[in-house]
Design an enzyme around this catalytic site. Sequence first.
Site, PDB file in Angstrom:
ATOM      1  N   CYS A 140      22.118 -22.490  60.542  1.00  0.00           N
ATOM      2  CA  CYS A 140      21.061 -21.761  59.831  1.00  0.00           C
ATOM      3  C   CYS A 140      19.808 -21.611  60.692  1.00  0.00           C
ATOM      4  CB  CYS A 140      20.735 -22.471  58.525  1.00  0.00           C
ATOM      5  SG  CYS A 140      20.578 -24.269  58.681  1.00  0.00           S
ATOM      6  N   HIS A 220      13.779 -24.029  55.756  1.00  0.00           N
ATOM      7  CA  HIS A 220      13.199 -24.525  57.015  1.00  0.00           C
ATOM      8  C   HIS A 220      12.011 -23.637  57.359  1.00  0.00           C
ATOM      9  CE1 HIS A 220      16.889 -26.795  57.867  1.00  0.00           C
ATOM     10  NE2 HIS A 220      17.610 -25.694  57.876  1.00  0.00           N
TER      11      HIS A 220
HETATM   12  P1  NAD Z   1      29.599 -28.685  51.478  1.00  0.00           P
HETATM   13  O1  NAD Z   1      29.871 -30.141  51.534  1.00  0.00           O
HETATM   14  O2  NAD Z   1      28.598 -28.163  50.536  1.00  0.00           O
HETATM   15  O3  NAD Z   1      30.961 -27.908  51.187  1.00  0.00           O
HETATM   16  C1  NAD Z   1      32.169 -28.227  51.810  1.00  0.00           C
HETATM   17  C2  NAD Z   1      33.317 -27.880  50.883  1.00  0.00           C
HETATM   18  O4  NAD Z   1      34.534 -28.145  51.559  1.00  0.00           O
HETATM   19  C3  NAD Z   1      33.347 -28.696  49.597  1.00  0.00           C
HETATM   20  O5  NAD Z   1      33.604 -27.806  48.532  1.00  0.00           O
HETATM   21  C4  NAD Z   1      34.525 -29.652  49.765  1.00  0.00           C
HETATM   22  O6  NAD Z   1      35.187 -29.877  48.531  1.00  0.00           O
HETATM   23  C5  NAD Z   1      35.423 -28.838  50.675  1.00  0.00           C
HETATM   24  N1  NAD Z   1      36.314 -29.647  51.513  1.00  0.00           N
HETATM   25  C6  NAD Z   1      36.088 -30.862  52.048  1.00  0.00           C
HETATM   26  N2  NAD Z   1      37.153 -31.215  52.804  1.00  0.00           N
HETATM   27  C7  NAD Z   1      38.032 -30.204  52.730  1.00  0.00           C
HETATM   28  C8  NAD Z   1      39.302 -29.961  53.289  1.00  0.00           C
HETATM   29  N3  NAD Z   1      39.885 -30.845  54.081  1.00  0.00           N
HETATM   30  N4  NAD Z   1      39.913 -28.785  53.008  1.00  0.00           N
HETATM   31  C9  NAD Z   1      39.341 -27.858  52.193  1.00  0.00           C
HETATM   32  N5  NAD Z   1      38.119 -28.036  51.644  1.00  0.00           N
HETATM   33  C10 NAD Z   1      37.496 -29.190  51.912  1.00  0.00           C
HETATM   34  O7  NAD Z   1      29.262 -28.253  52.982  1.00  0.00           O
HETATM   35  P2  NAD Z   1      28.342 -27.035  53.437  1.00  0.00           P
HETATM   36  O8  NAD Z   1      26.915 -27.434  53.346  1.00  0.00           O
HETATM   37  O9  NAD Z   1      28.790 -25.796  52.753  1.00  0.00           O
HETATM   38  O10 NAD Z   1      28.670 -26.972  54.990  1.00  0.00           O
HETATM   39  C11 NAD Z   1      29.841 -26.331  55.472  1.00  0.00           C
HETATM   40  C12 NAD Z   1      29.610 -25.958  56.922  1.00  0.00           C
HETATM   41  O11 NAD Z   1      28.517 -25.035  56.998  1.00  0.00           O
HETATM   42  C13 NAD Z   1      29.237 -27.130  57.851  1.00  0.00           C
HETATM   43  O12 NAD Z   1      29.746 -26.858  59.135  1.00  0.00           O
HETATM   44  C14 NAD Z   1      27.724 -27.049  57.883  1.00  0.00           C
HETATM   45  O13 NAD Z   1      27.176 -27.641  59.040  1.00  0.00           O
HETATM   46  C15 NAD Z   1      27.523 -25.547  57.872  1.00  0.00           C
HETATM   47  N6  NAD Z   1      26.208 -25.102  57.387  1.00  0.00           N
HETATM   48  C16 NAD Z   1      25.630 -25.682  56.290  1.00  0.00           C
HETATM   49  C17 NAD Z   1      24.385 -25.237  55.863  1.00  0.00           C
HETATM   50  C18 NAD Z   1      23.684 -25.832  54.676  1.00  0.00           C
HETATM   51  O14 NAD Z   1      22.484 -25.697  54.544  1.00  0.00           O
HETATM   52  N7  NAD Z   1      24.353 -26.494  53.774  1.00  0.00           N
HETATM   53  C19 NAD Z   1      23.743 -24.195  56.551  1.00  0.00           C
HETATM   54  C20 NAD Z   1      24.387 -23.598  57.628  1.00  0.00           C
HETATM   55  C21 NAD Z   1      25.629 -24.059  58.053  1.00  0.00           C
END
Ligand code: NAD
Length: 342
Positions: A140, A220
């Site tokens: 992000c 942010h």
């Molecule tokens: P999150 O924890 O909110 O969501 C992850 C999802 O994946 C959950 O629904 C969980 O149930 C599912 N999950 C977990 N293990 C799994 C598996 N083995 N198979 C299938 N599903 C599975 O995470 P997020 O915040 O959405 O982050 C996801 C990615 O995006 C990460 O790489 C993170 O760094 C990136 N990201 C996050 C943000 C943020 O602000 N949250 C911003 C930009 C990028």
Amino acid sequence: MIEVGINGYGTIGKRVAEAVDSQPDMCIVGVSKRTPDHEAASAVDRGFELYAPDAETEATFSAHELPVAGTVETLIADSDVVVDATPAGVGAENAPRYERAETPVVYQGGEDATIAPTSFCARSNYEETVGRASTRVVSCNTTGLARLLSPLDDRFGVESVDCTLIRRGGDPTQSDRGPINDIVPDPVTVPSHHAPDLRTVLPSVDVMTKGVTVPATLMHLHSLTVRLDDTPTAAAVESCLDDESRIELVASAHGQDSCAALRESAHDRGRQRGDVWENCVWTESITVDEGQLSLLQAVHQQADVVPENVDAIRALAAATDARTSRQLTNDALGVGLNSPLA
Ligand code: NAD
């Protein structure tokens, strides 16, 4: 239609699923989730087919009366492109599954840059990803920096960048994150990891980044000093940024005077979850002194990568060029926080 699977239906995955669903040239095959929670139920409510990472999880979903269409292997096989939005590090564990099925995949910024042949920001380097087997949408913060610096570099030339990233402690639902009452150098080492991450999409930019984490969940905030090759006026910089569809010029004088006010604007404009897809640059902060530009911008960590994921899907599918993809994505989502059509 590009048939898209979403592996990981959490903060990012559910937003990307809805964005993909709104595109004229894409459809959702299904979404995968590990926990049979309210998000899984909401996916079913929205009409998305639910897939489970393995047979054991499939049984758990069924026990919670959540209908499961199959395991992730089936989702991957039936999709033209998969978006892996599982937690950081799980994407790397999933990589062999995509390779076996020869299904192109979009990874997220929590994965190491080496996971894919390219890192991606649609404004900076869309073409490098066209027709590839995988890419990684940068984080992000990096997305926010790349979107801002690409047009500045194109128009005025960027000699060097110094940015302090004032980072939110966690997303609103991450009650286990912090700090609660502190201001934390994070990381304490300089440059922070954002500088090398930015160079994965803008390799020629000389950039220094420092990170500080604060007790906030909304957005942010970036404080930037950019040394430009040219010596434009502040008005010329404003006009350059105003031409960018994913940069919104906001004014404290008009009440958009904080991250909370920006999120409230998004709610007021009817945006799902109050999402802000655009970088928000405060016009009053844009100052240029003999080629040295200073400004403040806010990025919504849960939302700015969403349109980028949609464009990354089109790039992997070699569906169209950068300009057309960005326009399609923007039109379908209604990008333009302060525009009459937002
Ligand atoms: P999150 O924890 O909110 O969501 C992850 C999802 O994946 C959950 O629904 C969980 O149930 C599912 N999950 C977990 N293990 C799994 C598996 N083995 N198979 C299938 N599903 C599975 O995470 P997020 O915040 O959405 O982050 C996801 C990615 O995006 C990460 O790489 C993170 O760094 C990136 N990201 C996050 C943000 C943020 O602000 N949250 C911003 C930009 C990028």
